[in-house]
Design an enzyme around this catalytic site. Sequence first.
Site, PDB file in Angstrom:
ATOM      1  CE1 TYR B 120      -6.573   5.982  -9.364  1.00  0.00           C
ATOM      2  CE2 TYR B 120      -7.016   5.901  -7.253  1.00  0.00           C
ATOM      3  CZ  TYR B 120      -6.142   5.305  -8.073  1.00  0.00           C
ATOM      4  OH  TYR B 120      -4.936   5.138  -8.133  1.00  0.00           O
ATOM      5  CE1 TYR B 159      -6.710   4.316  -2.866  1.00  0.00           C
ATOM      6  CE2 TYR B 159      -5.222   5.354  -4.564  1.00  0.00           C
ATOM      7  CZ  TYR B 159      -6.255   4.658  -4.029  1.00  0.00           C
ATOM      8  OH  TYR B 159      -5.693   3.785  -5.264  1.00  0.00           O
ATOM      9  NE  ARG B 169      -2.817   0.129  -2.573  1.00  0.00           N
ATOM     10  CZ  ARG B 169      -2.572  -0.343  -3.720  1.00  0.00           C
ATOM     11  NH1 ARG B 169      -3.354  -0.078  -4.865  1.00  0.00           N
ATOM     12  NH2 ARG B 169      -1.386  -0.883  -4.070  1.00  0.00           N
ATOM     13  CG  HIS B 172      -1.154   3.055  -6.407  1.00  0.00           C
ATOM     14  ND1 HIS B 172      -1.624   3.425  -5.390  1.00  0.00           N
ATOM     15  CD2 HIS B 172      -1.775   2.318  -7.202  1.00  0.00           C
ATOM     16  CE1 HIS B 172      -2.544   2.780  -5.556  1.00  0.00           C
ATOM     17  NE2 HIS B 172      -3.239   2.812  -6.210  1.00  0.00           N
ATOM     18  CG  HIS B 174      -3.165   1.672 -11.211  1.00  0.00           C
ATOM     19  ND1 HIS B 174      -3.825   0.248 -10.662  1.00  0.00           N
ATOM     20  CD2 HIS B 174      -4.209   2.275 -10.523  1.00  0.00           C
ATOM     21  CE1 HIS B 174      -4.537   0.388  -9.483  1.00  0.00           C
ATOM     22  NE2 HIS B 174      -4.099   1.864  -8.977  1.00  0.00           N
TER      23      HIS B 174
END
Lengths: 199, 253
Positions: B120, B159, B169, B172, B174
């Site tokens: 991120y 990740y 995770r 995905h 959000h």
Amino acid sequence: MSDRLIESASQTAGPYVHIGCLPSWAGIDGIYPEDLGATIAGPGARGERITLKGRIFDGAGEPLRDSMVELWQADAAGLYQSPGEYRGAADPDFRGWGRAATDADTGLYRFDTILPGAVRSGGVTHAPHVALWIVARGINLGLHTRAYFAGLPENAADPVLTLPELAGRVDTLLAVRDGGTWTFDIHLQGGRETVFFDV
Amino acid sequence: MDWPYWGDVMSDSGPPPRLSPRDFSVQPAALSPAYRSSRLRAPERKLVALPGQLGDLTGPAFGHDLPGAADHDLIHNFAAAGASALGPRIIVHGTLRDESGRPVPDALIEVWQANAGGRYRHKNDAYLAPLDPNFGGCGRVITGADGSYSFLTVVPGPYPWPNGGNDWRPAHIHFSVFGTAFAQRLITQMYFEGDPHIALCPIVNAIPDKGAIDRLTARLDMGRTVPMDMRAYRFDIVLRGPDATMFENGTGG
């Protein structure tokens, strides 16, 4: 009638909610001109200017430093700036919706707004209040609460503050004044756990 | 102001209709101990029922002029001129409806995600995978008159995250979604069909209902694929809707 659908399941906003909802705050510049929700009350908005601030504490007493709070409130006359408002036209310079991150160091959130008016609808009068919605890492379903303003005379007859099941917990819904600043701390757990609503 | 969405369930002069009570059996529990962050952040007391309040049945509106021309294009909206984000290019699209089946038009959807390596663009993310200089990771769209939306992005990478020692995770995206009522406000995550990490994820498994998890799983949609360019995934979203069994108006406030 079409078949009934089922609400999509919520998932946590996670620790990086700022990227999508407050990208400038997260240091991502150049995609949007500004973060949404920074201006709740425009320069011409009627009413008493206030700052609402506070921290959100977890069960260990630590303030959340990675959460996001959204605010929704009526204008000084008690009208919502929303297509669903049916009682009249809200103040054109008042938006009534805001969004803030809790500070990465102090955990403080802060909204600059105006003191809302009482909301009269359906024969009931609600004391001035703002609705808050809290999302964060570790919160699987956004939390709805209300901040009322300690000392306002309308509080005594408010239909929510006088709910029998809130006995002993009403003060968790009261922001406390210091000049033009109202402090509303939120506790997610423990003896001072804030009242959260199934709205 | 014109108010087409509620249509026949709302008179011109009356308050917005009440929403169906929330079905918590398809929502994640506040406390799901395997997701460690929920342990100190889940309220311990029951939510207090407060249905039908005007303040929760109203909400902010966002116009079609809000999103800029590139806001829906995460492949390019942070990229240098002539460059584009790394990773498998996809269209994500679907329809936003409420529980009554009505499309929700004019609704703001915001999305954010990791880059193709699972990193991120955030100061708190220190994962080994590098940032992509041409990928910011956020986008937004307003739904059309039929509730449809679409945006362009790259498939985010899975990740690792500090939870149980070796948790990963699933890939995905959000989603933050607005309806017309503040009570409809939703933040969720979209997963990708076939990802084995979905079944292993403590965040996903906070949802007790398999069908609800399945509905958060986007399907490959070959019909919307752009040949020689990008694949497509379909992800439909449902917000709370008016209570079909209840026609009296809100109690006020």
